[in-house]
Design an enzyme around this catalytic site. Sequence first.
Site, short mmCIF file in Angstrom:
data_model
loop_
_atom_site.label_atom_id
_atom_site.label_comp_id
_atom_site.label_asym_id
_atom_site.label_seq_id
_atom_site.Cartn_x
_atom_site.Cartn_y
_atom_site.Cartn_z
CB THR A 151 45.68 37.11 34.59
OG1 THR A 151 45.05 38.03 35.53
CG2 THR A 151 44.91 36.03 34.33
CG ASP A 152 46.30 39.38 39.54
OD1 ASP A 152 45.36 39.40 38.24
OD2 ASP A 152 46.47 40.29 40.32
CD GLU A 153 41.00 39.08 36.02
OE1 GLU A 153 39.99 38.45 35.73
OE2 GLU A 153 41.58 40.30 35.41
CE1 TYR A 182 41.82 36.71 30.33
CE2 TYR A 182 41.25 37.66 32.51
CZ TYR A 182 42.27 37.69 31.55
OH TYR A 182 43.62 38.11 31.51
CE LYS A 185 46.06 34.50 30.18
NZ LYS A 185 46.89 34.69 28.93
#
Length: 339
Positions: A125-127, A153, A157
Amino acid sequence: MTIIVTGGAGFIGANFIFHMMKAHPDYRLVCLDKLTYAGNLSTLAPVMDEPNFRFAKLDICDREGVYRLFEEEHPDMVVNFAAESHVDRSIENPEVFLQTNILGTQVLMDACRRYGIQRYHQVSTDEVYGDLPLDRPDLFFTEETPIHTSSPYSSSKAGADLLVLAYHRTYGLPVTISRCSNNYGPYHFPEKLIPLMIANALNDKPLPVYGTGENVRDWLYVEDHCKAIDLILHKGRVGEVYNIGGHNEMRNIDIVKIICKALGKPESLITFVTDRKGHDMRYAIDPTKIHNELGWLPETKFADGIQKTIQWYLDNKAWWQTIISGEYQNYYEKMYGNR
């Protein structure tokens, strides 16, 4: 070619299975899914009886079960979508995110090492990059942007990504990683922004928006994401990270207003609620690398994609109403308990 798709009963994983079965009808697709609250087996009903598809109810943290599946299937590739992915839930209970997203990833890669694999692909994810300021629209996430996580979260990741790259360097495991922006489209679980707003608006319920709704996300139509992963699997360079972005930056409040207008609902339904802890302000991906190397570009403009998505939810009310009622969680036992 046999591909194990973990988390394939979830939103993006299921769409990926549909894409691959259509694009590569000679491939065998094996879906491994624990069927947590976000996994919905009824989503896979269109392919469940196909001869080149298999469903296995399994937790990626179950080493014995995963190894057994690898022995039975001898997969050529593994695509790992399986993850706890809701930021709010990670704030309430970080432990399950660390277990599934990091330790589960380790189990999968250990199985790949033991039984041999052509490619292990980690869907990220870009997060993991944190966020960007609203007053700097010139800034974008590239593959070189430092990891700078905001939530349990995104930390889980990022930890998985680092582990994947370490397995490549230490053991020579042939890996790739993709980091995508926010997806939207059919079969999106109704706790996420777009499907939640559609479902609530249709039921004339309040539309809860964090803070003042200024947060910006780069929205990627799920089908475009699936095509990008397909390309990375077949043409991507081993050991590389690829950012997948939609070139569709939108404020949350504007998305909610678009949904209200499309459904003929008043904006008075919008209710501003207390902001999420550590809420990232803006995500924006620069997908130059995947475009230059693999020729990928997002094909779906947000204006078109959101209309297609809204129409899908109108046409498939039974799917999301069953989820909201909780009945979908009984689907597996009802349909497949005796299989």
